[in-house]
Design a protein around this motif. Structure first.
Motif, PDB file in Angstrom:
ATOM      1  N   ASP A 194       0.826  -1.210   0.000  1.00 52.48           N
ATOM      2  CA  ASP A 194       0.000   0.000   0.000  1.00 52.48           C
ATOM      3  C   ASP A 194       0.859   1.259   0.000  1.00 52.48           C
ATOM      4  O   ASP A 194       0.505   2.265  -0.623  1.00 52.48           O
ATOM      5  N   VAL A 195       1.990   1.229   0.710  1.00 53.73           N
ATOM      6  CA  VAL A 195       2.905   2.379   0.699  1.00 53.73           C
ATOM      7  C   VAL A 195       3.459   2.589  -0.708  1.00 53.73           C
ATOM      8  O   VAL A 195       3.458   3.712  -1.238  1.00 53.73           O
ATOM      9  N   GLU A 196       3.916   1.524  -1.330  1.00 48.58           N
ATOM     10  CA  GLU A 196       4.481   1.649  -2.679  1.00 48.58           C
ATOM     11  C   GLU A 196       3.408   2.079  -3.679  1.00 48.58           C
ATOM     12  O   GLU A 196       3.677   2.881  -4.589  1.00 48.58           O
ATOM     13  N   ARG A 197       2.186   1.578  -3.490  1.00 50.73           N
ATOM     14  CA  ARG A 197       1.097   1.956  -4.392  1.00 50.73           C
ATOM     15  C   ARG A 197       0.762   3.445  -4.233  1.00 50.73           C
ATOM     16  O   ARG A 197       0.509   4.143  -5.218  1.00 50.73           O
ATOM     17  N   ALA A 198       0.758   3.931  -2.993  1.00 53.61           N
ATOM     18  CA  ALA A 198       0.445   5.342  -2.757  1.00 53.61           C
ATOM     19  C   ALA A 198       1.446   6.253  -3.454  1.00 53.61           C
ATOM     20  O   ALA A 198       1.070   7.271  -4.053  1.00 53.61           O
ATOM     21  N   TRP A 199       2.720   5.894  -3.421  1.00 52.53           N
ATOM     22  CA  TRP A 199       3.718   6.733  -4.096  1.00 52.53           C
ATOM     23  C   TRP A 199       3.670   6.569  -5.604  1.00 52.53           C
ATOM     24  O   TRP A 199       3.958   7.503  -6.345  1.00 52.53           O
ATOM     25  N   ALA A 200       3.272   5.397  -6.074  1.00 53.29           N
ATOM     26  CA  ALA A 200       3.108   5.214  -7.517  1.00 53.29           C
ATOM     27  C   ALA A 200       2.016   6.137  -8.045  1.00 53.29           C
ATOM     28  O   ALA A 200       2.139   6.731  -9.127  1.00 53.29           O
TER      29      ALA A 200
END
Length: 209
Positions: A194-200
């Motif tokens: 979810d963290v990586e998706r938010a920055w994507a």
């Protein structure tokens, strides 16, 4: 300095407070929080994400950081993630939080935990002289050196919280995320995707603007 296992009023608890932006929460936060409970003889530790940190900008929305923080600490015994600063309008001043906790839990012994770098600049905090009146201040050393207050904030009473500081920088994590790199082993695996998706999503927005 004084004894971290100081007395607690009858019927009360030793309640620790660990605040921060948690932008994003990472494994260093989780490791330190778990050790603080033992080092400071706490009955519980309140982890409190700031809505609007007065001395820094945040990247993720407050509600997102609250959700990620709750999930990051979900499996750590003795820790409660509090939404009180997220729910309060205006700058997230620690003194306001401590005053609210003192009213809500009048028999608790409050212990405010902070890093040595924060302690060194405590004289810049809002109504900082009020802080030791509301809570015992516990400072986590860095690089094996004893923490020291700034000359501007002497004298101020504190205890040393001997915990293992994990050398992880939230700013470095954000940089890796901005560059599209994985943060595997840097943030809890329960929230990594979810963290990586938010920055994507952030990167995609910047490209289209």
């Amino acid at each position: 300095m004084s004894d971290p296992s100081a007395e607690v009023p009858a019927g009360g608890r030793r309640t620790g407070i660990l605040g921060g932006s948690f932008d994003p929460p990472h494994v260093g936060h989780v490791s330190v929080a778990g050790e603080l409970i033992e080092a400071l003889h706490l009955d519980r530790l309140l982890v409190i994400p700031a809505r609007d940190p007065p001395h820094r900008e945040v990247t993720l929305p407050a509600e997102v950081r609250l959700d990620l923080t709750r999930r990051a600490f979900a499996d750590v015994p003795g820790i409660e993630v509090s939404p009180m600063e997220i729910e309060r309008a205006g700058p997230s001043y620690t003194v306001d939080t401590l005053e609210a906790l003192a009213r809500r839990f009048p028999t608790d012994r409050l212990v405010l935990a902070m890093g040595a770098d924060q302690f060194a600049s405590i004289h810049r905090w809002e109504r900082w002289r009020r802080l030791p009146e509301l809570a015992r201040i516990a400072v986590m050393p860095r690089d094996g050196r004893d923490p020291a207050p700034s000359p501007e904030s002497l004298p101020i009473e504190y205890v040393v919280a001997s915990v293992t500081r994990v050398d992880i920088s939230a700013s470095r994590i954000r940089q890796r995320l901005e560059e599209g790199h994985s943060v595997h082993l840097l943030v809890p695996e329960t929230i990594r995707h979810d963290v990586e998706r938010a920055w994507a999503v952030r990167r995609a927005r910047h490209v289209t603007q």
